[in-house]
Design a protein around this motif. Structure first.
Motif, short mmCIF file in Angstrom:
data_model
loop_
_atom_site.label_atom_id
_atom_site.label_comp_id
_atom_site.label_asym_id
_atom_site.label_seq_id
_atom_site.Cartn_x
_atom_site.Cartn_y
_atom_site.Cartn_z
N LEU A 80 48.39 31.51 43.05
CA LEU A 80 48.57 31.83 41.64
C LEU A 80 49.29 30.68 40.95
O LEU A 80 50.22 30.11 41.49
N GLY A 81 48.85 30.35 39.76
CA GLY A 81 49.45 29.24 39.06
C GLY A 81 48.54 28.02 39.05
O GLY A 81 48.74 27.10 38.29
N GLU A 82 47.54 28.02 39.89
CA GLU A 82 46.57 26.94 39.85
C GLU A 82 45.61 27.20 38.69
O GLU A 82 45.65 28.26 38.07
N ASP A 83 44.74 26.26 38.42
CA ASP A 83 43.89 26.37 37.24
C ASP A 83 43.10 27.67 37.20
O ASP A 83 43.10 28.39 36.23
N ASP A 84 42.38 27.96 38.25
CA ASP A 84 41.67 29.22 38.35
C ASP A 84 42.32 30.02 39.46
O ASP A 84 42.46 29.53 40.58
N ASN A 85 42.74 31.22 39.14
CA ASN A 85 43.40 32.06 40.13
C ASN A 85 42.40 32.95 40.84
O ASN A 85 41.40 33.35 40.27
N THR A 86 42.71 33.25 42.07
CA THR A 86 41.93 34.21 42.81
C THR A 86 42.69 35.53 42.82
O THR A 86 43.86 35.56 43.17
N CYS A 87 42.03 36.57 42.44
CA CYS A 87 42.67 37.88 42.39
C CYS A 87 43.01 38.33 43.80
O CYS A 87 42.14 38.34 44.67
N PRO A 88 44.27 38.72 44.03
CA PRO A 88 44.66 39.18 45.36
C PRO A 88 44.10 40.55 45.71
O PRO A 88 44.13 40.95 46.88
N ALA A 89 43.58 41.24 44.71
CA ALA A 89 43.07 42.58 44.97
C ALA A 89 41.57 42.55 45.29
O ALA A 89 41.12 43.16 46.24
N CYS A 90 40.80 41.82 44.47
CA CYS A 90 39.35 41.86 44.64
C CYS A 90 38.78 40.47 44.97
O CYS A 90 37.59 40.35 45.21
N PHE A 91 39.63 39.43 44.97
CA PHE A 91 39.23 38.06 45.27
C PHE A 91 38.28 37.49 44.24
O PHE A 91 37.59 36.51 44.48
N PRO B 184 40.21 33.50 35.15
CA PRO B 184 40.29 32.26 34.38
C PRO B 184 41.73 31.94 34.00
O PRO B 184 42.54 32.85 33.80
N ARG B 185 42.01 30.66 33.89
CA ARG B 185 43.34 30.22 33.50
C ARG B 185 43.75 30.85 32.18
O ARG B 185 42.98 30.90 31.24
N GLY B 186 45.00 31.35 32.14
CA GLY B 186 45.51 31.92 30.91
C GLY B 186 45.26 33.41 30.79
O GLY B 186 45.85 34.07 29.95
N GLU B 187 44.36 33.94 31.62
CA GLU B 187 44.10 35.38 31.56
C GLU B 187 45.26 36.13 32.19
O GLU B 187 45.82 35.70 33.19
N ALA B 188 45.61 37.25 31.60
CA ALA B 188 46.73 38.04 32.12
C ALA B 188 46.24 39.17 33.01
O ALA B 188 47.04 39.86 33.63
N ARG B 189 44.92 39.34 33.05
CA ARG B 189 44.41 40.38 33.94
C ARG B 189 43.07 39.97 34.53
O ARG B 189 42.33 39.19 33.96
N CYS B 190 42.80 40.51 35.71
CA CYS B 190 41.57 40.18 36.41
C CYS B 190 40.38 40.81 35.70
O CYS B 190 40.37 42.01 35.46
N PRO B 191 39.37 40.00 35.34
CA PRO B 191 38.20 40.56 34.66
C PRO B 191 37.35 41.42 35.59
O PRO B 191 36.52 42.20 35.15
N GLU B 192 37.55 41.26 36.90
CA GLU B 192 36.76 42.02 37.88
C GLU B 192 37.30 43.42 38.08
O GLU B 192 36.58 44.40 38.03
N CYS B 193 38.61 43.50 38.35
CA CYS B 193 39.19 44.80 38.70
C CYS B 193 40.29 45.26 37.76
O CYS B 193 40.76 46.39 37.87
N GLY B 194 40.70 44.39 36.84
CA GLY B 194 41.72 44.79 35.87
C GLY B 194 43.14 44.63 36.32
O GLY B 194 44.07 45.02 35.61
N LEU B 195 43.35 44.06 37.51
CA LEU B 195 44.72 43.84 37.98
C LEU B 195 45.48 42.96 36.99
O LEU B 195 44.99 41.93 36.57
N ARG B 196 46.65 43.41 36.63
CA ARG B 196 47.45 42.66 35.65
C ARG B 196 48.44 41.74 36.34
O ARG B 196 49.02 42.08 37.35
N PHE B 197 48.63 40.58 35.72
CA PHE B 197 49.63 39.63 36.19
C PHE B 197 50.68 39.48 35.11
O PHE B 197 50.40 39.61 33.95
N SER B 198 51.89 39.20 35.48
CA SER B 198 52.94 39.00 34.49
C SER B 198 53.76 37.79 34.88
O SER B 198 53.65 37.32 35.99
#
Ligand SMILES: [Zn+2]
Length: 69
Positions: free
Chosen positions: A40-51, A55-69
């Protein structure tokens, strides 16, 4: 979870040992999730829930909706 008291000079080595032991006890799936969290913190993040790719700057995973803060 447990705490280990070490002299400050030994802390990095102790953390590495704990990290290795922790990984050794993980399943492959858990290791993938841990690596995704570490990335996490790299340009494109991999979601730890659904992999999925977050996209950079997104606060939530577009695949599964997991939120990051
Ligand atoms: Zn996801």
């Amino acid at each position: 979870m447990f705490w280990l008291a070490v002299a400050s000079d030994d802390a990095p080595a102790a953390a590495q040992v704990l990290h290795d032991e922790e990984r050794a006890s993980m399943t492959d799936e858990q290791r993938r999730a841990a690596d995704a969290v570490n990335a996490l913190g790299e340009d494109d993040n991999t979601c730890p829930a659904c992999f999925g790719t977050i996209p950079r700057g997104e606060a939530r995973c577009p695949e599964c909706g997991l939120r990051f803060s």
